[in-house]
Design a protein around this motif. Structure first.
Motif, mmCIF file in Angstrom:
data_model
loop_
_atom_site.group_PDB
_atom_site.id
_atom_site.type_symbol
_atom_site.label_atom_id
_atom_site.label_comp_id
_atom_site.label_asym_id
_atom_site.label_seq_id
_atom_site.Cartn_x
_atom_site.Cartn_y
_atom_site.Cartn_z
ATOM 1 N N GLU A 247 -54.109 30.354 18.957
ATOM 2 C CA GLU A 247 -54.513 29.576 18.270
ATOM 3 C C GLU A 247 -55.251 28.755 18.121
ATOM 4 O O GLU A 247 -56.478 28.747 17.015
ATOM 5 C CB GLU A 247 -53.982 28.381 17.717
ATOM 6 C CG GLU A 247 -53.069 27.542 17.085
ATOM 7 C CD GLU A 247 -52.999 27.647 15.463
ATOM 8 O OE1 GLU A 247 -53.854 26.782 14.351
ATOM 9 O OE2 GLU A 247 -52.757 28.577 15.053
ATOM 10 N N LEU A 248 -56.536 27.937 18.883
ATOM 11 C CA LEU A 248 -57.621 28.080 18.887
ATOM 12 C C LEU A 248 -58.474 28.921 19.325
ATOM 13 O O LEU A 248 -59.893 28.568 18.554
ATOM 14 C CB LEU A 248 -57.462 26.963 19.882
ATOM 15 C CG LEU A 248 -58.486 26.455 20.739
ATOM 16 C CD1 LEU A 248 -58.756 24.880 21.152
ATOM 17 C CD2 LEU A 248 -60.045 27.079 21.676
ATOM 18 N N PHE A 249 -58.502 30.650 19.184
ATOM 19 C CA PHE A 249 -59.175 31.720 19.601
ATOM 20 C C PHE A 249 -59.056 32.047 18.448
ATOM 21 O O PHE A 249 -60.495 32.309 17.622
ATOM 22 C CB PHE A 249 -59.091 31.659 20.366
ATOM 23 C CG PHE A 249 -59.500 31.419 22.115
ATOM 24 C CD1 PHE A 249 -60.977 31.788 22.642
ATOM 25 C CD2 PHE A 249 -58.796 30.947 22.630
ATOM 26 C CE1 PHE A 249 -61.100 31.445 23.550
ATOM 27 C CE2 PHE A 249 -59.695 30.407 24.245
ATOM 28 C CZ PHE A 249 -60.388 31.020 24.358
ATOM 29 N N THR A 250 -58.459 31.921 16.587
ATOM 30 C CA THR A 250 -58.126 32.800 16.456
ATOM 31 C C THR A 250 -58.929 31.545 15.158
ATOM 32 O O THR A 250 -58.843 31.192 14.174
ATOM 33 C CB THR A 250 -57.058 33.469 15.992
ATOM 34 O OG1 THR A 250 -55.627 32.212 16.198
ATOM 35 C CG2 THR A 250 -56.732 34.537 16.730
ATOM 36 N N ARG A 251 -58.105 30.290 14.912
ATOM 37 C CA ARG A 251 -58.424 29.166 13.587
ATOM 38 C C ARG A 251 -58.926 27.872 14.725
ATOM 39 O O ARG A 251 -58.283 26.891 14.435
ATOM 40 C CB ARG A 251 -56.996 29.042 12.932
ATOM 41 C CG ARG A 251 -56.543 30.486 12.758
ATOM 42 C CD ARG A 251 -55.764 29.680 12.014
ATOM 43 N NE ARG A 251 -54.461 29.832 12.241
ATOM 44 C CZ ARG A 251 -53.756 30.797 12.475
ATOM 45 N NH1 ARG A 251 -54.184 32.315 12.143
ATOM 46 N NH2 ARG A 251 -52.582 30.945 14.200
ATOM 47 N N PRO A 252 -59.923 27.485 14.997
ATOM 48 C CA PRO A 252 -60.857 26.079 15.451
ATOM 49 C C PRO A 252 -60.552 25.429 14.807
ATOM 50 O O PRO A 252 -61.174 26.390 13.242
ATOM 51 C CB PRO A 252 -61.868 27.184 15.890
ATOM 52 C CG PRO A 252 -62.282 28.413 15.624
ATOM 53 C CD PRO A 252 -61.147 29.258 15.851
ATOM 54 N N GLN A 253 -59.637 24.139 14.595
ATOM 55 C CA GLN A 253 -60.541 23.262 13.992
ATOM 56 C C GLN A 253 -62.016 22.820 13.847
ATOM 57 O O GLN A 253 -62.448 21.655 12.662
ATOM 58 C CB GLN A 253 -59.226 22.641 13.289
ATOM 59 C CG GLN A 253 -57.578 23.435 13.109
ATOM 60 C CD GLN A 253 -58.068 23.315 12.227
ATOM 61 O OE1 GLN A 253 -57.665 23.238 10.993
ATOM 62 N NE2 GLN A 253 -58.135 25.023 12.113
ATOM 63 N N HIS A 254 -62.107 22.103 15.391
ATOM 64 C CA HIS A 254 -63.409 21.229 15.301
ATOM 65 C C HIS A 254 -64.566 21.912 15.104
ATOM 66 O O HIS A 254 -64.796 23.162 16.396
ATOM 67 C CB HIS A 254 -63.131 20.293 16.874
ATOM 68 C CG HIS A 254 -64.102 19.701 16.690
ATOM 69 N ND1 HIS A 254 -65.251 19.454 17.082
ATOM 70 C CD2 HIS A 254 -63.549 17.806 16.317
ATOM 71 C CE1 HIS A 254 -65.327 17.796 17.644
ATOM 72 N NE2 HIS A 254 -64.562 17.197 16.744
ATOM 73 N N PRO A 255 -65.461 21.054 15.152
ATOM 74 C CA PRO A 255 -66.636 22.082 15.133
ATOM 75 C C PRO A 255 -67.270 22.425 16.248
ATOM 76 O O PRO A 255 -68.168 23.325 16.803
ATOM 77 C CB PRO A 255 -67.958 20.874 14.107
ATOM 78 C CG PRO A 255 -67.078 20.466 13.482
ATOM 79 C CD PRO A 255 -65.400 20.162 14.193
ATOM 80 N N TYR A 256 -67.241 21.243 17.037
ATOM 81 C CA TYR A 256 -68.087 21.741 18.286
ATOM 82 C C TYR A 256 -66.896 23.088 19.394
ATOM 83 O O TYR A 256 -67.092 23.945 20.070
ATOM 84 C CB TYR A 256 -67.972 20.722 19.438
ATOM 85 C CG TYR A 256 -67.709 20.856 20.377
ATOM 86 C CD1 TYR A 256 -68.905 21.327 20.997
ATOM 87 C CD2 TYR A 256 -67.080 20.704 22.010
ATOM 88 C CE1 TYR A 256 -69.964 21.229 22.246
ATOM 89 C CE2 TYR A 256 -67.288 20.478 23.097
ATOM 90 C CZ TYR A 256 -68.824 20.816 23.425
ATOM 91 O OH TYR A 256 -69.084 21.020 24.909
ATOM 92 N N THR A 257 -65.459 23.469 18.851
ATOM 93 C CA THR A 257 -64.794 24.054 19.336
ATOM 94 C C THR A 257 -65.532 25.450 19.229
ATOM 95 O O THR A 257 -65.811 26.898 19.164
ATOM 96 C CB THR A 257 -63.339 24.282 19.109
ATOM 97 O OG1 THR A 257 -63.046 22.993 19.258
ATOM 98 C CG2 THR A 257 -62.331 25.396 19.316
ATOM 99 N N GLU A 258 -66.146 25.346 17.704
ATOM 100 C CA GLU A 258 -66.092 26.635 16.551
ATOM 101 C C GLU A 258 -67.957 27.052 17.433
ATOM 102 O O GLU A 258 -68.334 28.181 17.594
ATOM 103 C CB GLU A 258 -66.536 26.105 15.829
ATOM 104 C CG GLU A 258 -65.081 26.139 14.122
ATOM 105 C CD GLU A 258 -65.506 25.578 12.680
ATOM 106 O OE1 GLU A 258 -66.983 25.255 12.328
ATOM 107 O OE2 GLU A 258 -64.796 25.948 12.482
ATOM 108 N N ALA A 259 -68.892 25.918 17.672
ATOM 109 C CA ALA A 259 -69.870 26.276 18.344
ATOM 110 C C ALA A 259 -69.279 26.470 20.050
ATOM 111 O O ALA A 259 -70.694 27.993 20.216
ATOM 112 C CB ALA A 259 -70.788 24.914 18.437
ATOM 113 N N LEU A 260 -68.812 26.482 20.800
ATOM 114 C CA LEU A 260 -68.555 26.819 22.042
ATOM 115 C C LEU A 260 -67.647 28.735 21.790
ATOM 116 O O LEU A 260 -68.036 29.131 22.641
ATOM 117 C CB LEU A 260 -67.076 26.190 22.518
ATOM 118 C CG LEU A 260 -67.601 24.896 23.388
ATOM 119 C CD1 LEU A 260 -66.447 24.022 23.961
ATOM 120 C CD2 LEU A 260 -68.424 25.206 23.942
ATOM 121 N N LEU A 261 -67.030 28.902 20.906
ATOM 122 C CA LEU A 261 -66.356 30.271 20.442
ATOM 123 C C LEU A 261 -67.483 30.819 20.146
ATOM 124 O O LEU A 261 -67.592 32.124 20.535
ATOM 125 C CB LEU A 261 -65.103 30.068 19.957
ATOM 126 C CG LEU A 261 -64.248 29.654 19.741
ATOM 127 C CD1 LEU A 261 -62.874 29.496 19.527
ATOM 128 C CD2 LEU A 261 -63.904 30.393 21.617
#
Length: 328
Positions: A247-261
């Motif tokens: 779920e986290l790797f396909t649909r990240p919700q936080h902008p920081y997570t998006e930047a990390l990925l």
């Protein structure tokens, strides 16, 4: 059904806080606090791996040390199998320590250079009086085989081994007392990439065999993806998102997570990928920003973000995020 949904938590952390005093002057007066951890909460089920990922200095290792009681938390609760351990004295904590072990980042400095490998692995067993000398020797040889070390190497010293072999020794030592939980504090970051894969696969195999739970701390999100059942993303002392791995790797919700990925390299350079470059630097943990701690670098920040702190809220099944944009 996930591992975490199938059983009650082995480890439960609620509202964990750790502040370090900042002292100055001849009289060493406290002039501030380093907000290393602020209100961190999560659970780990038996047999589950929770990956804890974030930039260097975000509080990942401090969280692991506080859980292990290597340092005392400022506030919060830590429960192991429902029993609260954060208020226990050193003597009262001793029976619980054999159930919680650690694999350190540097496989060389964590091993006593004066001891042979046989004695390093046996040390926890001797310390807790876990059997006679013959039984201990047999168990040490058994553990050595499980982590990929030959019995004839047990009479050597740490300096005679490579980095990957030293980390295997550290893993064998952590397994000696048959713990329920192992805190892996960046266990592969000091190793070559090829050796990293071997150690990660070893940890996965040992988890299946011994029903281990891991708190896997790392800054390499690709490594965390490979080994974790769930992933928690940490920024400046706070967990900003926690979800099942897929779920986290396909649909990240936080902008920081998006930047990390977006920073994870792809194996095919011809595949186009948009890299999210965050402006500025990580703020000082001595004086963290008001409101959302990420708002000073967030491309989506609005007025509310600078004045009101977001709390972790569920946006999907077992997916929680601390972001006003997602919790409007």
């Amino acid at each position: 059904m996930s591992v975490a949904e199938a059983s009650a938590p082995l480890l439960s952390v609620k509202g964990l806080v750790k502040h370090f005093p900042v002292k100055k002057g001849i009289l060493r007066r406290t002039v501030g606090q380093v907000h290393a951890i602020d209100d961190v909460s999560f659970d780990i089920a038996p047999g589950e791996t929770l990956g804890l990922v974030g930039e260097s200095g975000c509080g990942k290792s401090t969280t692991g040390k506080a859980i292990l009681r290597l340092i005392d938390a400022t506030k919060g609760e830590i429960r192991l199998d429902g029993e609260r351990i954060d208020t226990l004295s050193r003597r009262e904590m001793r029976p619980y320590r054999r159930r919680m072990q650690v694999v350190f980042q540097d496989p060389y400095s964590s091993l006593n250079p004066r001891l042979k490998i046989r004695d390093i692995i046996a040390e926890p067993l001797v310390n807790y009086g876990a059997g006679g000398s013959r039984a201990i020797a047999e168990w040490v040889e058994n553990l050595a085989g499980k982590v990929g070390l030959r019995p004839d190497t047990l009479n050597r010293y740490p300096h005679e081994f490579s980095g990957g072999q030293r980390q295997r020794i550290g893993i064998a030592r952590a397994l000696a007392l048959q713990p329920s939980l192992i805190v892996c504090d960046e266990p592969v970051s000091a190793l070559d990439v090829s050796v990293q894969a071997q150690v990660i696969n070893l940890l996965v195999d040992l988890q299946r065999e011994f029903s281990l739970a891991y708190l896997f701390i790392a800054h390499d999100i690709a490594v965390v993806e490979h080994i974790s059942h769930r992933v928690a993303v940490m920024y400046l002392g706070k967990i900003v998102e926690i979800a099942e791995r897929a779920e986290l790797f396909t649909r990240p919700q936080h902008p920081y997570t998006e930047a990390l990925l977006s920073a994870v390299p792809l194996p095919d350079p011809d595949i186009p990928k948009k890299r999210i470059v965050l402006p500025g630097d990580v703020p000082s943990p001595i004086d963290p920003p008001s409101g959302c701690r990420f708002h000073t670098r967030c491309p989506y920040a609005f007025d509310r973000c600078s004045v009101e702190e977001p709390h972790l809220r569920e946006t999907a099944t077992r997916h929680r995020v601390a972001c006003h944009l997602r919790n409007c």
